[in-house]
Design a protein around this motif. Structure first.
Motif, PDB file in Angstrom:
ATOM      1  N   ALA A   1      35.819  48.365  48.050  1.00 18.52           N
ATOM      2  CA  ALA A   1      36.939  47.958  47.371  1.00 18.52           C
ATOM      3  C   ALA A   1      36.721  47.824  45.851  1.00 18.52           C
ATOM      4  O   ALA A   1      35.826  47.852  45.262  1.00 18.52           O
ATOM      5  N   GLY A   2      38.092  48.365  45.591  1.00 18.77           N
ATOM      6  CA  GLY A   2      38.119  48.531  44.188  1.00 18.77           C
ATOM      7  C   GLY A   2      38.484  47.347  43.260  1.00 18.77           C
ATOM      8  O   GLY A   2      38.455  46.090  44.021  1.00 18.77           O
TER       9      GLY A   2
ATOM     10  N   ARG B   1      41.182  39.366  47.470  1.00 18.60           N
ATOM     11  CA  ARG B   1      39.647  38.666  47.677  1.00 18.60           C
ATOM     12  C   ARG B   1      39.761  38.465  49.046  1.00 18.60           C
ATOM     13  O   ARG B   1      40.775  38.274  49.971  1.00 18.60           O
ATOM     14  N   SER B   2      38.691  38.271  49.767  1.00 17.96           N
ATOM     15  CA  SER B   2      38.572  38.341  51.349  1.00 17.96           C
ATOM     16  C   SER B   2      39.277  36.958  51.808  1.00 17.96           C
ATOM     17  O   SER B   2      39.952  37.133  52.797  1.00 17.96           O
ATOM     18  N   TRP B   3      39.042  36.203  51.055  1.00 22.04           N
ATOM     19  CA  TRP B   3      39.527  34.692  51.603  1.00 22.04           C
ATOM     20  C   TRP B   3      40.882  34.705  51.371  1.00 22.04           C
ATOM     21  O   TRP B   3      41.642  34.124  52.368  1.00 22.04           O
ATOM     22  N   GLU B   4      41.406  35.474  50.435  1.00 27.40           N
ATOM     23  CA  GLU B   4      43.060  35.558  50.645  1.00 27.40           C
ATOM     24  C   GLU B   4      43.606  36.235  51.728  1.00 27.40           C
ATOM     25  O   GLU B   4      44.662  35.911  52.375  1.00 27.40           O
ATOM     26  N   VAL B   5      43.098  37.369  52.057  1.00 31.64           N
ATOM     27  CA  VAL B   5      43.185  38.150  53.316  1.00 31.64           C
ATOM     28  C   VAL B   5      43.254  37.414  54.346  1.00 31.64           C
ATOM     29  O   VAL B   5      43.997  37.526  55.255  1.00 31.64           O
TER      30      VAL B   5
END
Length: 82
Positions: free
Chosen positions: A63-64, A69-73
């Motif tokens: 990830a750049g 953020r993972s929680w957003e996805v």
């Protein structure tokens, strides 16, 4: 379309355990086995995705700084499913 799968040579104790699990869940043996096969197929896809990620990371990918953020996805995906 659906297919028929026959499994031969299932030990009696294995069948008895599966029949008991099905009974406890209020399912037929066929429904329990079908659910188990569906879960296995889904896990198979997950393993493929993980292998692809590991390969990409091994090549220096990742990830750049502008990646979400993972929680957003996860939050967006959960909202999409409901």
């Amino acid at each position: 379309m659906s297919s028929v799968i026959t499994v031969r040579g299932v030990p009696d104790d294995v069948k008895a355990a599966l029949v008991e699990q099905a009974r406890e869940r209020g399912q037929s043996l066929q429904a329990l086995v079908l659910h188990t096969l569906q879960q296995q197929a889904a896990f198979s896809r997950n393993r493929q995705i993980i292998a692809e990620i590991e390969e990409e990371l091994g090549k220096g990918g990742g990830a750049g700084p502008d990646a979400p953020r993972s929680w957003e996805v996860l939050e967006q995906e959960r909202a999409r499913r409901t």
